[in-house]
Design an enzyme around this catalytic site. Structure first.
Site, PDB file in Angstrom:
ATOM      1  N   CYS A 163      13.607  11.491   6.150  1.00  0.00           N
ATOM      2  CA  CYS A 163      13.618  11.091   7.561  1.00  0.00           C
ATOM      3  C   CYS A 163      14.977  11.384   8.164  1.00  0.00           C
ATOM      4  O   CYS A 163      15.099  11.546   9.369  1.00  0.00           O
ATOM      5  CB  CYS A 163      13.266   9.619   7.689  1.00  0.00           C
ATOM      6  SG  CYS A 163      14.247   8.571   6.624  1.00  0.00           S
ATOM      7  N   GLY A 168       2.760   5.167  12.925  1.00  0.00           N
ATOM      8  CA  GLY A 168       3.478   3.979  13.377  1.00  0.00           C
ATOM      9  C   GLY A 168       2.904   3.433  14.677  1.00  0.00           C
ATOM     10  O   GLY A 168       2.811   2.219  14.873  1.00  0.00           O
ATOM     11  N   GLU A 223       9.661  16.996  14.348  1.00  0.00           N
ATOM     12  CA  GLU A 223      10.020  16.806  12.939  1.00  0.00           C
ATOM     13  C   GLU A 223       9.168  17.737  12.073  1.00  0.00           C
ATOM     14  O   GLU A 223       7.939  17.601  12.045  1.00  0.00           O
ATOM     15  CB  GLU A 223       9.780  15.346  12.552  1.00  0.00           C
ATOM     16  CG  GLU A 223      10.279  15.017  11.168  1.00  0.00           C
ATOM     17  CD  GLU A 223      10.002  13.576  10.773  1.00  0.00           C
ATOM     18  OE1 GLU A 223       8.881  13.091  11.014  1.00  0.00           O
ATOM     19  OE2 GLU A 223      10.906  12.940  10.194  1.00  0.00           O
ATOM     20  N   GLY A 235       6.910   5.486   7.925  1.00  0.00           N
ATOM     21  CA  GLY A 235       6.076   6.688   7.938  1.00  0.00           C
ATOM     22  C   GLY A 235       6.275   7.440   9.240  1.00  0.00           C
ATOM     23  O   GLY A 235       7.334   7.350   9.876  1.00  0.00           O
ATOM     24  N   SER A 236       5.257   8.149   9.653  1.00  0.00           N
ATOM     25  CA  SER A 236       5.387   9.019  10.824  1.00  0.00           C
ATOM     26  C   SER A 236       5.227   8.244  12.129  1.00  0.00           C
ATOM     27  O   SER A 236       4.643   7.144  12.154  1.00  0.00           O
ATOM     28  CB  SER A 236       4.323  10.111  10.752  1.00  0.00           C
ATOM     29  OG  SER A 236       3.051   9.515  10.783  1.00  0.00           O
ATOM     30  N   GLU A 277       9.726   1.912  10.673  1.00  0.00           N
ATOM     31  CA  GLU A 277      10.785   2.892  10.363  1.00  0.00           C
ATOM     32  C   GLU A 277      10.110   4.247  10.407  1.00  0.00           C
ATOM     33  O   GLU A 277       9.332   4.585   9.517  1.00  0.00           O
ATOM     34  CB  GLU A 277      11.350   2.654   8.963  1.00  0.00           C
ATOM     35  CG  GLU A 277      12.046   1.330   8.785  1.00  0.00           C
ATOM     36  CD  GLU A 277      13.433   1.301   9.379  1.00  0.00           C
ATOM     37  OE1 GLU A 277      13.934   2.360   9.792  1.00  0.00           O
ATOM     38  OE2 GLU A 277      14.006   0.208   9.450  1.00  0.00           O
ATOM     39  N   LYS A 309       0.888  -1.179   0.000  1.00  0.00           N
ATOM     40  CA  LYS A 309       0.000   0.000   0.000  1.00  0.00           C
ATOM     41  C   LYS A 309       0.922   1.224   0.000  1.00  0.00           C
ATOM     42  O   LYS A 309       1.420   1.638   1.028  1.00  0.00           O
ATOM     43  CB  LYS A 309      -0.893  -0.013   1.254  1.00  0.00           C
ATOM     44  CG  LYS A 309      -2.217   0.740   1.098  1.00  0.00           C
ATOM     45  CD  LYS A 309      -2.086   2.208   0.726  1.00  0.00           C
ATOM     46  CE  LYS A 309      -1.753   3.080   1.897  1.00  0.00           C
ATOM     47  NZ  LYS A 309      -1.531   4.509   1.484  1.00  0.00           N
TER      48      LYS A 309
HETATM   49  P1  NAD Z   1       2.425   8.822   7.165  1.00  0.00           P
HETATM   50  O1  NAD Z   1       2.622   8.117   8.464  1.00  0.00           O
HETATM   51  O2  NAD Z   1       1.390   9.877   7.086  1.00  0.00           O
HETATM   52  O3  NAD Z   1       2.070   7.776   6.015  1.00  0.00           O
HETATM   53  C1  NAD Z   1       2.887   6.680   5.704  1.00  0.00           C
HETATM   54  C2  NAD Z   1       2.045   5.604   5.055  1.00  0.00           C
HETATM   55  O4  NAD Z   1       1.121   5.120   6.018  1.00  0.00           O
HETATM   56  C3  NAD Z   1       1.199   6.083   3.870  1.00  0.00           C
HETATM   57  O5  NAD Z   1       1.162   5.067   2.890  1.00  0.00           O
HETATM   58  C4  NAD Z   1      -0.174   6.267   4.490  1.00  0.00           C
HETATM   59  O6  NAD Z   1      -1.234   6.154   3.572  1.00  0.00           O
HETATM   60  C5  NAD Z   1      -0.190   5.131   5.485  1.00  0.00           C
HETATM   61  N1  NAD Z   1      -1.136   5.298   6.593  1.00  0.00           N
HETATM   62  C6  NAD Z   1      -1.645   6.447   7.116  1.00  0.00           C
HETATM   63  N2  NAD Z   1      -2.503   6.173   8.129  1.00  0.00           N
HETATM   64  C7  NAD Z   1      -2.527   4.827   8.260  1.00  0.00           C
HETATM   65  C8  NAD Z   1      -3.197   3.928   9.145  1.00  0.00           C
HETATM   66  N3  NAD Z   1      -4.034   4.357  10.087  1.00  0.00           N
HETATM   67  N4  NAD Z   1      -2.961   2.593   9.015  1.00  0.00           N
HETATM   68  C9  NAD Z   1      -2.102   2.132   8.082  1.00  0.00           C
HETATM   69  N5  NAD Z   1      -1.457   2.932   7.207  1.00  0.00           N
HETATM   70  C10 NAD Z   1      -1.650   4.265   7.296  1.00  0.00           C
HETATM   71  O7  NAD Z   1       3.859   9.379   6.748  1.00  0.00           O
HETATM   72  P2  NAD Z   1       4.233  10.234   5.436  1.00  0.00           P
HETATM   73  O8  NAD Z   1       3.748  11.621   5.618  1.00  0.00           O
HETATM   74  O9  NAD Z   1       3.824   9.484   4.214  1.00  0.00           O
HETATM   75  O10 NAD Z   1       5.827  10.174   5.506  1.00  0.00           O
HETATM   76  C11 NAD Z   1       6.578  11.048   6.268  1.00  0.00           C
HETATM   77  C12 NAD Z   1       7.070  10.373   7.523  1.00  0.00           C
HETATM   78  O11 NAD Z   1       7.775   9.184   7.188  1.00  0.00           O
HETATM   79  C13 NAD Z   1       8.061  11.224   8.281  1.00  0.00           C
HETATM   80  O12 NAD Z   1       7.793  11.144   9.652  1.00  0.00           O
HETATM   81  C14 NAD Z   1       9.403  10.570   7.953  1.00  0.00           C
HETATM   82  O13 NAD Z   1      10.413  10.805   8.896  1.00  0.00           O
HETATM   83  C15 NAD Z   1       9.024   9.144   7.876  1.00  0.00           C
HETATM   84  N6  NAD Z   1      10.005   8.375   7.129  1.00  0.00           N
HETATM   85  C16 NAD Z   1      10.803   7.504   7.816  1.00  0.00           C
HETATM   86  C17 NAD Z   1      11.781   6.785   7.154  1.00  0.00           C
HETATM   87  C18 NAD Z   1      12.651   5.801   7.892  1.00  0.00           C
HETATM   88  O14 NAD Z   1      13.189   4.905   7.256  1.00  0.00           O
HETATM   89  N7  NAD Z   1      12.831   5.921   9.196  1.00  0.00           N
HETATM   90  C19 NAD Z   1      11.952   6.949   5.780  1.00  0.00           C
HETATM   91  C20 NAD Z   1      11.123   7.867   5.109  1.00  0.00           C
HETATM   92  C21 NAD Z   1      10.144   8.567   5.796  1.00  0.00           C
END
Ligand code: NAD
Length: 500
Positions: A289, A238, A390, A233-234, A255, A180
């Protein structure tokens, strides 16, 4: 593989077929540099569509699992070659869909190529252990086994690299996958999946379900036939994913975010540190990130460092990442633009000095997209929100410190622990910093961005939950150990008892 520039009308990829959402609902992906340009229209999937994808993955699992590792590896290697053959087109598409400047988009595709080639090597390794048994005529060894159907949920900032970090090792280990991808970069994910299909990946081994996190993403996490979840993601999301996986007793690899710092010590090469700070803070418009969102500078070089940083930041060119000479592209969407801007108010409100930038860019063609001026705050202290949270945009903060001890304490003072860096020419100081910085990644005399796929990637504390992707142990995340004892003595032998 075709990478056309007109808007496409895509379906989910399920069992090798293009399938619309059962509800018929759709959403659009837009070019962040020209918000009126629609890149594509995608299904807005929900639990029904996810269930369909999981069933396809479940059906494909027995045959894929039975496929010898070297044969699976050959497909992954071919997929890397397909990506390589299409690198330029994919990079251009990525700049249009996600906004990062073209040189960085090429790097993103290259990372996926590197990952594919690296992981394909596991097809003839995937080592286990053979150890002595305590009993005679008994053999003891291990082998890896796949989980089954796994779910991968990815963000938009590395729209091909991050899916590759999860999907390549997952399928290498014999799992089948439901991916996804982020709603802001669906077309990049679709092209990545097509590269695997073109390479000969059997239908159903990788299924892609587009849609929003709260319906499609949550449905992947909750599906009872998804055995493990790999999420990037965030922290906020997470936590939700982790809670669900905890309740369902699923493996869950997270992550998450970062608030990374470059420490510039008094003996550092200041120009080199400024080079690193510019690249680390404003590369990908700060949407990494690992972005260098804090610059912790020892007093003796503070003035010199800050002056050079401001001068060079002011010279950065903002614009469409496809245009030659552009240094910083747009941010991903309007919500993110507003969020970044709100942090400028936060910084002002808590007494930091706004030394540069701090505004939505509206000059000329910039008004067509979501651009934010590269922003530098000075006089920032560790407790301020702009030093703790962040921002995920082209905003960095300069934090003065009086000693190495203060610098290390400041660097370690956030909830995150992804990437920290130190600039020094003193070997002893460098090793002290390597030892005491509490993060998954440490750089010496380089900025906080620039990880290579052959070392583990991930962070301490709230950056994750103790897992690492990539590196020599990449398969560990995507496979489970099976321990095997073969007793060829022909009699009952009891471990711990018949050992004399
Ligand atoms: P996000 O958490 O908003 O979304 C990430 C993914 O999760 C998307 O595909 C989103 O549709 C999905 N998602 C959202 N709500 C969900 C839920 N309730 N259940 C399951 N999936 C859901 O993050 P973003 O805005 O897409 O990305 C930015 C964040 O990602 C920043 O915090 C960044 O630091 C982090 N990030 C971390 C790494 C790492 O490896 N540590 C790498 C890249 C980005």
């Amino acid at each position: 593989m075709s990478v056309a520039s007109r808007a496409i009308d895509a379906g989910n990829r399920i069992a090798g077929q293009s399938v619309p959402a059962a509800s018929g609902r759709t959403f659009e992906s837009r070019n962040p540099a020209h918000a009126s340009e629609v890149i594509g229209v995608f299904p807005r999937s929900d639990a029904t569509d996810v269930d369909r994808a999981v069933r396809a993955a479940r059906d494909a699992f027995p045959a894929w699992r039975a496929t010898p590792w070297p044969q699976r590896a050959a497909i992954i290697l071919r997929a890397a070659e397909v990506l390589e053959a299409n690198k330029e087109d994919l990079a251009r598409l990525m700049t249009r869909e996600m906004g990062k400047v073209l040189t960085e988009a090429r790097g993103d595709v290259q990372e996926a190529i590197d990952m594919g080639k690296f992981i394909a090597g596991e097809g003839r390794r995937a080592f286990g252990e053979t150890v002595p048994s305590e009993l005679r005529d008994k053999w003891a060894m291990t082998m890896r086994q796949p989980f089954g159907v796994v779910g991968c949920i990815t963000p938009w900032n590395f729209p091909i690299a991050i899916p590759s970090w999860k999907v390549f090792p997952a399928v290498m280990a014999g799992n089948t996958v439901v991916l996804k991808p982020a709603e802001d970069t669906p077309l990049c994910a679709l092209r990545f999946a097509e590269a695997l299909e073109e390479a000969g990946l059997p239908p159903g081994v990788l299924n892609v379900v587009f849609g929003y996190g709260e319906d499609a993403g949550a449905a992947v996490v909750e599906h009872r036939d998804v055995a493990a979840v790999y999420f990037t993601g965030s922290v906020e999301t997470g936590r939700i994913v982790s809670e669900t996986c905890g309740r369902l007793l699923k493996k869950c690899s997270l992550e998450l975010g970062g608030k990374n710092a470059i420490v510039v010590l008094a003996d550092a090469d200041v120009e080199l540190a400024v080079d690193g700070a510019l690249w680390g803070a404003f590369g990908t418009a700060g949407q990494r990130c690992t972005a260098s969102s804090r610059l912790i500078v020892e007093q003796p070089v503070l003035h010199d460092f800050t002056e050079r940083l401001l001068e060079r930041t002011a010279a950065l060119r903002l614009g469409d990442g496809l245009d030659a000479g552009v240094d910083v592209g747009p941010v991903i969407n309007e919500t993110q633009l507003r969020r970044i801007d709100s942090y400028t108010d936060v910084g002002r409100g808590e007494g930091a000095t706004l030394a540069l930038g701090g505004a939505v860019a509206r000059d000329g063609a910039l008004a067509e997209g979501w651009f934010y001026t590269p922003t530098v705050f000075t006089d920032v202290t560790p407790a301020m929100r702009i030093a703790q949270e962040e921002i995920f945009g082209p905003t960095t903060v300069v934090m003065p410190v009086r000693s190495l001890d203060d610098a290390l304490a400041a660097a370690n003072s956030t909830q995150y622990g992804l990437s920290l860096s130190v600039y020094t020419n003193d070997l002893r100081t460098a090793f002290r910093a390597i030892n005491e910085l509490h993060s998954g990644i440490v750089y010496v005399n380089a900025p906080t961005i620039g990880a290579e796929i052959q070392l583990p990637f991930g962070g301490t504390r709230n950056t994750g939950n103790g897992h690492r992707e990539a590196g020599g142990h990449a398969l560990d995340e995507f496979s489970e150990w099976k321990s095997i004892y073969v007793d060829y003595s022909g009699r009952l032998q009891r471990a711990q008892i018949d050992t004399e």
